[in-house]
Design an enzyme around this catalytic site. Sequence first.
Site, mmCIF file in Angstrom:
data_model
loop_
_atom_site.group_PDB
_atom_site.id
_atom_site.type_symbol
_atom_site.label_atom_id
_atom_site.label_comp_id
_atom_site.label_asym_id
_atom_site.label_seq_id
_atom_site.Cartn_x
_atom_site.Cartn_y
_atom_site.Cartn_z
ATOM 1 N N TYR A 1 0.862 -1.185 0.000
ATOM 2 C CA TYR A 1 0.000 0.000 0.000
ATOM 3 C C TYR A 1 0.889 1.221 0.000
ATOM 4 O O TYR A 1 1.840 1.303 0.786
ATOM 5 C CB TYR A 1 -0.885 -0.003 1.251
ATOM 6 N N ASP B 1 9.427 2.529 -0.971
ATOM 7 C CA ASP B 1 8.451 3.213 -0.121
ATOM 8 C C ASP B 1 8.774 2.834 1.327
ATOM 9 O O ASP B 1 8.395 1.758 1.793
ATOM 10 C CB ASP B 1 7.034 2.799 -0.504
ATOM 11 N N LYS C 1 5.273 9.096 8.471
ATOM 12 C CA LYS C 1 5.162 8.545 9.821
ATOM 13 C C LYS C 1 6.259 9.070 10.769
ATOM 14 O O LYS C 1 6.190 10.194 11.240
ATOM 15 C CB LYS C 1 5.119 7.015 9.750
HETATM 16 P P1 KE4 Z 1 -0.421 8.259 4.547
HETATM 17 O O1 KE4 Z 1 -0.985 8.971 3.352
HETATM 18 O O2 KE4 Z 1 -1.467 7.442 5.300
HETATM 19 O O3 KE4 Z 1 0.373 9.191 5.481
HETATM 20 O O4 KE4 Z 1 0.682 7.202 4.051
HETATM 21 C C1 KE4 Z 1 0.316 6.250 3.087
HETATM 22 C C2 KE4 Z 1 1.286 5.076 3.162
HETATM 23 C C3 KE4 Z 1 2.278 4.975 2.209
HETATM 24 N N1 KE4 Z 1 3.169 3.959 2.239
HETATM 25 C C4 KE4 Z 1 3.123 3.015 3.216
HETATM 26 C C5 KE4 Z 1 4.128 1.899 3.200
HETATM 27 C C6 KE4 Z 1 2.131 3.078 4.227
HETATM 28 O O5 KE4 Z 1 2.097 2.123 5.184
HETATM 29 C C7 KE4 Z 1 1.194 4.131 4.209
HETATM 30 C C8 KE4 Z 1 0.089 4.246 5.248
HETATM 31 N N2 KE4 Z 1 -0.015 3.162 6.174
HETATM 32 C C9 KE4 Z 1 -1.332 2.912 6.734
HETATM 33 C C10 KE4 Z 1 -1.269 1.729 7.696
HETATM 34 N N3 KE4 Z 1 -0.712 0.595 7.190
HETATM 35 C C11 KE4 Z 1 -1.847 4.126 7.428
HETATM 36 C C12 KE4 Z 1 -3.023 3.874 8.327
HETATM 37 C C13 KE4 Z 1 -4.274 4.380 7.714
HETATM 38 O O6 KE4 Z 1 -4.459 4.193 6.479
HETATM 39 O O7 KE4 Z 1 -5.085 4.931 8.473
#
Ligand code: KE4
Length: 433
Positions: free
Chosen positions: A147, A242, A270
């Site tokens: 993701y 990523d 994060k």
């Molecule tokens: P954000 O747009 O949520 O800040 O980041 C997206 C993203 C991009 N790349 C990786 C590897 C990620 O894990 C994420 C976001 N992770 C999720 C949880 N696995 C965020 C939690 C959520 O979606 O509320």
Amino acid sequence: MQKLSFERSLKLFEKASRLIPGGVNSPVRAFKSVDTHPLFIERAQGAYMWDVDGNRMLDYIGSWGPAILGHSHPEVVAAVQKALPNGFSYGAPCALEIKIAELVQELVPSIEMVRLVSSGTEACMAALRLARGFTGREKIVKFTGCYHGHADMLLVKAGSGMATLGIPGSPGVPQGSTQDTLTLPFNDVAGLKALFAKQGSEIAAVIIEPFVGNANFIRPLDGYLELLSELCRASGALLIFDEVMTGFRVGLGGVQGLKGIKPDLTTLGKVIGGGMPIGAYGGRADVMAKIAPSGPVYQAGTLSGNPIAVTCGIKTLELLRSNYSFTDLAKRTRALVHGLKDSATRHGIPMSVDSEGGMFGFIFSEKLPHSYEEASTARVDLFKQFFRGMLHQGIYLAPSAFEAGFVSFAHTDQDIQETIAAADYVFAHLSQY
Ligand code: KE4
């Protein structure tokens, strides 16, 4: 059997659901994949969060990664408090942006230039646009279960909430946005070689979670990332790591620091913001030079690099760099997952575990998954019961069988032992949850 009261959370959830889609501002928080309702959190400190019913929860999500120091680290709080009277956002450059860029470059040397944004989604979306602009190619490659945020071009067989909710793509994403997104299973060496043999010259970029944290915790096979790096180099495709989740988490330098691999671009999020909204993308200077205003590839953001978020990120990274040992964190995280596994085994329950640094995964299956497809065959029913049982033991795990978990530097050996004891109780009463 111990059962906590979550009554006030339930009432707030019902009220929130009338105002906010699904009652939450991000899908995975809704606890839909564990067949219960979410807790509403009132405050967080160190390794703990307190919900509106007054329950103290030992937190293994850490806001999905950012809270690696533990919540509200006093030195980070003090730094942010000191910055607040100077203004929240200037919409103009400030010296703090140089400082965090220097820190990122020091900790992730493949990043010769960096651009701050406000989320991991923005970082991944911009990195892919940049790769397309730099190479003049349009195909991008991702991996099932990975993701990279919710940009249209990436919502194909995504991991995280998408995988949990079983949505293969998403309504609203036009075919034109995804027609150039090629998808392979993670760790599929033959598939990777075949794709590059056939379409290597068309590929702008490959984006990968080098350790997958959005389909449980999936480690690359030995040599897989090195092969991917070589295939990209030989074909002229850019390799994007990523590391939004793995950055400053599996080790101070992320997966690339552990593996000694230099991706062309890296995305971060994060931990880099310490809980405040920061994303970042960066890498080779010749590639980054193509980003506006130095180059023609457009990307912008009103709050990018704002002094408050950057102050929080700088203090977080400075503390990580000098005050804490990832060796200790890795040891504690390993003690946690192996304790859970030993407990499951004692109760005749199949569980496999893995961890790196402060990131971990456990899966109700005889063996560790090498792909999202393998992770999907695990006993999600057992996971749901275990999750709900642990919640009633005051242990706050990721509400999805397709997420990784996180240990912070604030978690103590006693916290780990209490978690294992809680698991022992839950496994003995699993059918009651
Ligand atoms: P954000 O747009 O949520 O800040 O980041 C997206 C993203 C991009 N790349 C990786 C590897 C990620 O894990 C994420 C976001 N992770 C999720 C949880 N696995 C965020 C939690 C959520 O979606 O509320």
